[in-house]
Motif scaffolding. Structure first.
Motif, short mmCIF file in Angstrom:
data_model
loop_
_atom_site.label_atom_id
_atom_site.label_comp_id
_atom_site.label_asym_id
_atom_site.label_seq_id
_atom_site.Cartn_x
_atom_site.Cartn_y
_atom_site.Cartn_z
N HIS A 9 0.84 -1.20 0.00
CA HIS A 9 0.00 0.00 0.00
C HIS A 9 0.87 1.24 0.00
CE1 HIS A 9 -3.06 -2.73 2.20
NE2 HIS A 9 -3.22 -2.81 0.90
N PHE A 10 1.93 1.21 0.79
CA PHE A 10 2.81 2.37 0.88
C PHE A 10 3.50 2.63 -0.46
CE2 PHE A 10 7.00 4.19 1.96
CZ PHE A 10 6.55 5.40 2.46
N SER A 11 3.96 1.57 -1.11
CA SER A 11 4.62 1.72 -2.40
C SER A 11 3.67 2.32 -3.42
CB SER A 11 5.15 0.37 -2.88
OG SER A 11 5.68 0.48 -4.17
N TRP A 12 2.42 1.85 -3.45
CA TRP A 12 1.45 2.38 -4.41
C TRP A 12 1.16 3.84 -4.16
CZ3 TRP A 12 -3.35 4.44 -3.32
CH2 TRP A 12 -4.16 4.69 -4.43
N LEU A 13 1.03 4.19 -2.87
CA LEU A 13 0.74 5.58 -2.53
C LEU A 13 1.88 6.50 -2.95
CD1 LEU A 13 -0.94 7.76 -1.11
CD2 LEU A 13 0.22 7.13 1.01
N MET A 14 3.12 6.09 -2.66
CA MET A 14 4.26 6.94 -2.98
C MET A 14 4.40 7.14 -4.48
SD MET A 14 5.12 7.68 0.01
CE MET A 14 6.71 8.47 -0.01
N LYS A 15 4.10 6.10 -5.26
CA LYS A 15 4.17 6.25 -6.71
C LYS A 15 3.09 7.20 -7.21
CE LYS A 15 6.18 1.71 -7.68
NZ LYS A 15 5.94 0.38 -8.30
N LEU A 53 1.00 14.13 7.74
CA LEU A 53 1.78 13.81 6.55
C LEU A 53 1.02 12.84 5.65
CD1 LEU A 53 4.31 13.99 4.88
CD2 LEU A 53 5.36 12.25 6.34
N LEU A 54 0.34 11.88 6.26
CA LEU A 54 -0.44 10.92 5.47
C LEU A 54 -1.59 11.63 4.76
CD1 LEU A 54 -1.05 8.07 4.58
CD2 LEU A 54 -2.26 7.70 6.73
N LEU A 55 -2.24 12.59 5.44
CA LEU A 55 -3.31 13.35 4.80
C LEU A 55 -2.78 14.16 3.62
CD1 LEU A 55 -5.45 14.68 7.78
CD2 LEU A 55 -6.29 13.39 5.83
N GLU A 56 -1.60 14.73 3.77
CA GLU A 56 -1.00 15.49 2.68
C GLU A 56 -0.77 14.60 1.46
OE1 GLU A 56 0.12 18.61 0.59
OE2 GLU A 56 -0.41 18.82 2.71
N CYS A 57 -0.35 13.37 1.70
CA CYS A 57 -0.14 12.43 0.58
C CYS A 57 -1.46 12.01 -0.04
CB CYS A 57 0.64 11.21 1.07
SG CYS A 57 2.31 11.55 1.66
N LEU A 58 -2.42 11.64 0.79
CA LEU A 58 -3.71 11.16 0.29
C LEU A 58 -4.45 12.24 -0.47
CD1 LEU A 58 -4.99 9.11 3.36
CD2 LEU A 58 -4.07 8.20 1.23
N SER A 59 -4.30 13.48 -0.04
CA SER A 59 -5.04 14.57 -0.67
C SER A 59 -4.58 14.84 -2.10
CB SER A 59 -4.91 15.85 0.15
OG SER A 59 -3.58 16.32 0.15
N ARG A 60 -3.41 14.32 -2.49
CA ARG A 60 -2.88 14.54 -3.83
C ARG A 60 -3.18 13.40 -4.79
NH1 ARG A 60 1.42 18.49 -3.75
NH2 ARG A 60 1.66 19.36 -1.67
N LEU A 88 -7.61 20.08 2.29
CA LEU A 88 -6.38 19.92 1.52
C LEU A 88 -6.67 19.75 0.03
CD1 LEU A 88 -4.31 17.64 3.92
CD2 LEU A 88 -3.75 19.97 3.24
N ARG A 89 -7.68 18.98 -0.30
CA ARG A 89 -8.01 18.80 -1.72
C ARG A 89 -8.52 20.11 -2.32
NH1 ARG A 89 -7.69 13.97 -3.95
NH2 ARG A 89 -9.08 14.48 -5.68
N ARG A 90 -9.22 20.89 -1.53
CA ARG A 90 -9.65 22.21 -2.01
C ARG A 90 -8.44 23.11 -2.22
NH1 ARG A 90 -12.61 23.25 1.96
NH2 ARG A 90 -14.50 22.24 1.18
N LEU A 91 -7.45 23.02 -1.32
CA LEU A 91 -6.23 23.81 -1.45
C LEU A 91 -5.46 23.44 -2.71
CD1 LEU A 91 -4.29 25.88 -0.12
CD2 LEU A 91 -3.21 23.94 1.04
N HIS A 92 -5.49 22.16 -3.08
CA HIS A 92 -4.79 21.68 -4.27
C HIS A 92 -5.65 21.79 -5.53
CE1 HIS A 92 -1.81 20.44 -1.51
NE2 HIS A 92 -2.33 19.28 -1.16
N ASN A 93 -6.79 22.46 -5.43
CA ASN A 93 -7.69 22.66 -6.59
C ASN A 93 -8.17 21.33 -7.18
OD1 ASN A 93 -7.44 25.52 -6.52
ND2 ASN A 93 -5.48 25.37 -7.59
N LEU A 94 -8.42 20.37 -6.30
CA LEU A 94 -8.89 19.06 -6.75
C LEU A 94 -10.37 18.83 -6.42
CD1 LEU A 94 -5.82 16.82 -5.78
CD2 LEU A 94 -6.50 17.62 -8.05
#
Length: 422
Positions: A9-15, A53-60, A88-94
């Motif tokens: 799961h971590f590898s998929w998220l980081m990619k 940090l996990l939220l920052e990753c997931l939000s992208r 966070l997703r609103r901040l990233h315009n997603l």
């Protein structure tokens, strides 16, 4: 569903979140972050990452991957439901404002979405979103009398005897607890992540109910000063507006005075709105729509309450400044008459032709959810064409102009509508 995540799961998220620096394709994130170097000797697992940090990753993560994210583990599912994830997703315009329209038949619930992005309006027919329903909402006559409220990406279809939750990200439908009192044609709005309902039936009396989606519970929090039926709800700055409708209950006195009083009070109810301050738990002074008329549609948008009123031979469109004033005792602004929607002159909306009104950022979307204006004009001897069912009109408050959007799909009739960020 597991409680934690593994290295796959971590590898998929980081990619997904950290693009290959050698890849010349466009990044998946609108604000790509710098590449990092992890020491081979360090042992990093997804479970060791703090929530922020996990939220920052997931939000992208791209929107197409969101339906599978909540299935990875309980922790991810919890974080995806948090307000921080949406921020966070609103901040990233997603996140994009989208209008959903739902209708129902004996075979299930159907939906269509109207997305506003880059000054473009695109409509998509989502087809059937639920095949069978456990309560009486599954008919064309009933879902238009239900009310829709959105909290985050989830839409709550509040029926007379039941409550459905539709997740716009996963496309799943779940059953939630029904209201304490059975209601029909009531007012509903969302304030601080909770749903408030009022009016809608004689047995309801004046009870105002609050729904907490976290605990899936309803609670009576107040009693309204007026008993309304067929009212509309809106919310701005922590105030729940109960707008229009008919008076419930009789009056005392002889027959002549009773009828006169009932007619006068019915007009007062149809052209006024009650204001409930949720945080303070008190009712504020009621407001009347200038010029009278019967409120047929209303919504909140950009700090204002917009109202469409029907008169004997015309329609009027009003805006109430619902933003709390910092001076003058913390009151509200004034009424302002806006440009009326581009409908044929001398059209009087009735129970056959109905509109739903929703706010999308600084725009007001007027959606014809029932009836046919062409038929209404034909009965009055006029032969105007092109205003059939499913008409969508958009009012841009920044320009003060109306425009016509794409019509609803033919399968979406007698619909209920709501705006969602998804």
């Amino acid at each position: 569903m597991s409680d934690s995540c593994n290295s796959r799961h971590f590898s998929w998220l980081m990619k997904s979140c950290f693009p290959n620096p050698q890849d010349t394709n466009k990044s998946l994130s609108p604000n790509p972050i710098q590449s990092i170097t992890i020491s081979p000797s360090s042992s990093t697992t997804l479970c060791s990452l703090p929530d922020d940090l996990l939220l920052e990753c997931l939000s992208r993560v791209p929107s197409a991957s969101l339906p599978s994210l909540s299935l990875v583990c309980r922790r991810w599912s919890y974080l995806l439901r948090s307000p921080s994830f949406l921020s966070l997703r609103r901040l990233h315009n997603l996140l994009h404002p989208t209008v959903f329209a739902f209708s129902a038949s004996d075979s299930g619930v159907f939906a269509a979405s109207l997305r506003f992005q880059d000054d473009q309006i695109n409509i998509h027919g989502l087809g059937k979103v639920a095949s069978c329903l456990p309560f009486q909402i599954a008919s064309l006559d009933n879902i238009s009398h239900s009310r829709l409220s959105a909290i985050g990406p989830r839409i709550y279809i509040i029926g007379r005897n039941g409550l459905l939750c539709y997740d716009t990200w996963s496309g799943t439908v779940s059953l939630r607890s029904p209201m304490i009192f059975s209601r029909k044609k009531f007012a509903s709005a969302v304030v601080s992540g909770k749903i408030y309902v009022a009016g809608g039936g004689s047995r309801v009396a004046t009870a105002v109910e609050e729904y907490d989606p976290e605990s899936d519970t309803w609670t009576v929090v107040a009693h309204a000063p007026r008993r309304r039926f067929g009212c509309i709800g809106a919310a701005v700055d922590g105030v729940f507006y109960v707008i229009g409708g008919l008076k419930i209950g009789g009056v005392t006195g002889n027959e002549f005075s009773r009828l006169a009083t009932a007619g006068a009070e019915a007009h007062v109810y149809a052209s006024t709105m009650d204001l409930y301050d949720v945080e303070a738990g008190v009712w504020l002074r009621s407001r009347a729509v200038p010029g009278g008329g019967c409120v047929v549609a209303a919504c909140a948008a950009a700090g204002h309450v917009y109202i469409l009123a029907s008169h004997a031979v015309e329609l009027s469109f009003w805006r109430f400044d619902a933003r709390r004033q910092t001076t003058g005792g913390g009151g509200f602004g004034e009424w302002c008459r806006m440009k009326s929607p581009p409908l044929p002159a001398q059209v009087r909306l009735d129970s056959i032709v109905r509109f739903s009104c929703v706010g999308v950022e600084d725009k007001v979307v007027l959606i014809q959810v029932n009836g046919c204006i062409d038929d209404l004009l034909r009965r009055s001897g006029r032969n105007i064409r092109g205003l059939r069912e499913g008409l969508i009109l958009v009012y841009d408050s920044s320009r003060g102009e109306w425009s016509r959007g794409p019509d609803l799909p033919e399968v979406i009739r007698r619909a209920a509508c709501v705006t969602v960020e998804c």
